[in-house]
Design a protein around this motif. Structure first.
Motif, PDB file in Angstrom:
ATOM      1  N   GLU A 160       0.653  -1.163   0.025  1.00  0.00           N
ATOM      2  CA  GLU A 160      -0.210  -0.021   0.158  1.00  0.00           C
ATOM      3  C   GLU A 160       0.898   1.195   0.066  1.00  0.00           C
ATOM      4  O   GLU A 160       0.713   2.328  -0.758  1.00  0.00           O
ATOM      5  N   HIS A 212       0.673   3.953  -2.926  1.00  0.00           N
ATOM      6  CA  HIS A 212       0.342   5.387  -2.709  1.00  0.00           C
ATOM      7  C   HIS A 212       1.353   6.277  -3.235  1.00  0.00           C
ATOM      8  O   HIS A 212       1.171   7.258  -4.021  1.00  0.00           O
ATOM      9  N   GLY A 235       1.284   6.748  -6.823  1.00  0.00           N
ATOM     10  CA  GLY A 235       0.051   7.115  -7.416  1.00  0.00           C
ATOM     11  C   GLY A 235      -0.584   6.089  -8.141  1.00  0.00           C
ATOM     12  O   GLY A 235      -1.297   6.523  -9.027  1.00  0.00           O
ATOM     13  N   PRO A 248      -3.605   3.609  -8.705  1.00  0.00           N
ATOM     14  CA  PRO A 248      -5.168   3.448  -7.927  1.00  0.00           C
ATOM     15  C   PRO A 248      -4.892   1.786  -8.039  1.00  0.00           C
ATOM     16  O   PRO A 248      -4.477   1.093  -8.727  1.00  0.00           O
ATOM     17  N   ASP A 259      -7.249  -1.620  -5.650  1.00  0.00           N
ATOM     18  CA  ASP A 259      -8.353  -2.237  -4.959  1.00  0.00           C
ATOM     19  C   ASP A 259      -7.663  -2.708  -3.669  1.00  0.00           C
ATOM     20  O   ASP A 259      -7.099  -3.631  -3.848  1.00  0.00           O
ATOM     21  N   GLN A 295       2.616  -0.666 -11.409  1.00  0.00           N
ATOM     22  CA  GLN A 295       1.102  -0.763 -11.797  1.00  0.00           C
ATOM     23  C   GLN A 295       1.145  -2.025 -12.778  1.00  0.00           C
ATOM     24  O   GLN A 295       0.006  -2.769 -12.501  1.00  0.00           O
TER      25      GLN A 295
END
Length: 111
Positions: free
Chosen positions: A15, A19, A22, A24, A26, A68
């Motif tokens: 997490e 963060h 940046g 995104p 779930d 990502q």
């Protein structure tokens, strides 16, 4: 570049990384796959060539892309399919133990 690398030292969880970059995400996906995501991210970083030659902005962008990609691997798939950790790599995630070895370990434990 030293400032960028120092900022990573403060990050400890999936997490935190998501963060920081940046990305995104779930929380339910991360909760189940956090170690797999970080391990895959590390694998992608090790495979990447030319990172050291990038400036901080380009390096941040490339790290973000790889993180990502790591996260999305586990949105689209499962840890057993991705086989990031050794337990999933060996024999398709299954392992057999002979009855004799179980008896031997039980006998040793009783002593």
């Amino acid at each position: 570049m030293e400032g960028f690398l120092n900022s990573l030292k403060a990050l400890s969880s999936a997490e935190d990384f998501l963060h920081h970059f940046g990305v995104p995400f779930d929380p339910k996906v991360v909760y189940v796959n956090r170690l797999h995501i970080l391990k895959r991210f590390y694998q992608y970083l090790r495979q990447e060539e030319g990172l050291a030659a990038l400036d901080e902005v380009a390096m941040f962008r490339r790290y973000r892309e790889l993180l990502q990609r790591s996260y999305l691997d586990f949105v689209r798939s499962t840890p057993a399919q991705e086989k990031v950790f050794k337990v999933f790599q060996e024999a398709g995630g299954t392992r057999t133990v002979s009855l004799d070895s179980l008896r031997g370990s039980l006998a040793a434990a009783r002593r």
